[in-house]
Design a protein around this motif. Structure first.
Motif, PDB file in Angstrom:
ATOM      1  N   LYS A   1       0.822  -1.213   0.000  1.00 33.96           N
ATOM      2  CA  LYS A   1       0.000   0.000   0.000  1.00 33.96           C
ATOM      3  C   LYS A   1       0.856   1.263   0.000  1.00 33.96           C
ATOM      4  O   LYS A   1       0.493   2.256  -0.607  1.00 33.96           O
ATOM      5  CB  LYS A   1      -0.908  -0.024   1.236  1.00 33.96           C
ATOM      6  N   PHE A   2       1.999   1.229   0.668  1.00 32.36           N
ATOM      7  CA  PHE A   2       2.797   2.433   0.832  1.00 32.36           C
ATOM      8  C   PHE A   2       4.062   2.495  -0.004  1.00 32.36           C
ATOM      9  O   PHE A   2       4.673   3.559  -0.110  1.00 32.36           O
ATOM     10  CB  PHE A   2       3.140   2.644   2.308  1.00 32.36           C
ATOM     11  N   SER A   3       4.494   1.397  -0.604  1.00 30.64           N
ATOM     12  CA  SER A   3       5.674   1.455  -1.462  1.00 30.64           C
ATOM     13  C   SER A   3       5.327   2.172  -2.757  1.00 30.64           C
ATOM     14  O   SER A   3       4.222   2.035  -3.271  1.00 30.64           O
ATOM     15  CB  SER A   3       6.199   0.049  -1.771  1.00 30.64           C
TER      16      SER A   3
ATOM     17  N   GLY B   1      17.440   6.179   7.079  1.00 28.03           N
ATOM     18  CA  GLY B   1      17.483   7.055   5.908  1.00 28.03           C
ATOM     19  C   GLY B   1      16.130   7.321   5.271  1.00 28.03           C
ATOM     20  O   GLY B   1      16.063   7.707   4.111  1.00 28.03           O
ATOM     21  N   GLY B   2      15.052   7.092   6.002  1.00 25.39           N
ATOM     22  CA  GLY B   2      13.720   7.331   5.437  1.00 25.39           C
ATOM     23  C   GLY B   2      13.384   6.398   4.303  1.00 25.39           C
ATOM     24  O   GLY B   2      12.616   6.737   3.401  1.00 25.39           O
ATOM     25  N   ARG B   3      13.925   5.183   4.334  1.00 19.77           N
ATOM     26  CA  ARG B   3      13.722   4.218   3.253  1.00 19.77           C
ATOM     27  C   ARG B   3      12.541   3.294   3.483  1.00 19.77           C
ATOM     28  O   ARG B   3      12.489   2.205   2.932  1.00 19.77           O
ATOM     29  CB  ARG B   3      14.990   3.383   3.062  1.00 19.77           C
ATOM     30  N   GLY B   4      11.596   3.679   4.325  1.00 24.37           N
ATOM     31  CA  GLY B   4      10.415   2.876   4.505  1.00 24.37           C
ATOM     32  C   GLY B   4      10.203   2.402   5.926  1.00 24.37           C
ATOM     33  O   GLY B   4      10.831   2.899   6.865  1.00 24.37           O
TER      34      GLY B   4
ATOM     35  N   GLU C   1       9.260   0.310   0.989  1.00 19.47           N
ATOM     36  CA  GLU C   1      10.019   1.484   0.554  1.00 19.47           C
ATOM     37  C   GLU C   1       9.168   2.747   0.609  1.00 19.47           C
ATOM     38  O   GLU C   1       9.415   3.709  -0.089  1.00 19.47           O
ATOM     39  CB  GLU C   1      10.536   1.275  -0.870  1.00 19.47           C
ATOM     40  N   GLY C   2       8.154   2.731   1.444  1.00 21.27           N
ATOM     41  CA  GLY C   2       7.255   3.871   1.570  1.00 21.27           C
ATOM     42  C   GLY C   2       7.854   4.983   2.415  1.00 21.27           C
ATOM     43  O   GLY C   2       9.036   4.967   2.748  1.00 21.27           O
ATOM     44  N   PRO C   3       7.020   5.935   2.813  1.00 20.61           N
ATOM     45  CA  PRO C   3       7.508   7.092   3.567  1.00 20.61           C
ATOM     46  C   PRO C   3       7.777   6.820   5.039  1.00 20.61           C
ATOM     47  O   PRO C   3       8.304   7.677   5.741  1.00 20.61           O
ATOM     48  CB  PRO C   3       6.364   8.097   3.413  1.00 20.61           C
TER      49      PRO C   3
END
Length: 94
Positions: A6-8, A85-88, A32-34
Motif C-alpha cells: 500500500k505504501f511502497s 534514511g527514510g527508506r520505509g 520502501e514507503g515514507p
C-alpha cells in the motif's frame, strides 16, 4: 501484510526476511514507503487507527491490530520501526 504494498511507490519493492534464533522465528516485512512519523508509530497497532497518509489510501485501520492480536494469542510480538534514511517501514513479527 499488504501494508507494505500500500505504501511502497510504484515500481518499489517489499522485502520479506525470515530468520531464526533459538526456537523463535522472526518475519520482517520491509517496504520502501515514507515510513510513519515517530510520534504515531506505536498507535498504528490500535484498531481503526491510521496515519494521515493511510487514510488517503483507503482501508479501515484494522490489519495491523489483527496482526498484533494473532501474534499475542501465539505468545509472539509484533513491532514497527522506520528504516534508516527514510527508506520505509519494517514490521517484524516474532
Amino acid at each position: 501484510m499488504c501494508y507494505g504494498i500500500k505504501f511502497s511507490p510504484l515500481g518499489g519493492s517489499v522485502a520479506l526476511q525470515v530468520s531464526t534464533q533459538d526456537e523463535l522465528v522472526r518475519i520482517a516485512i520491509n517496504d520502501e514507503g515514507p515510513g510513519v512519523p515517530d510520534a504515531e508509530l506505536e498507535g498504528i497497532f490500535d484498531p481503526y487507527v491510521q496515519t494521515a497518509a493511510g487514510r488517503s489510501r483507503g482501508g479501515t485501520g484494522i490489519g495491523l491490530s489483527l496482526a498484533r492480536w494473532v501474534s499475542s494469542q501465539h505468545g509472539g510480538t509484533i513491532s514497527a520501526t522506520n528504516r534508516a534514511g527514510g527508506r520505509g517501514l519494517s514490521v517484524a513479527l516474532t
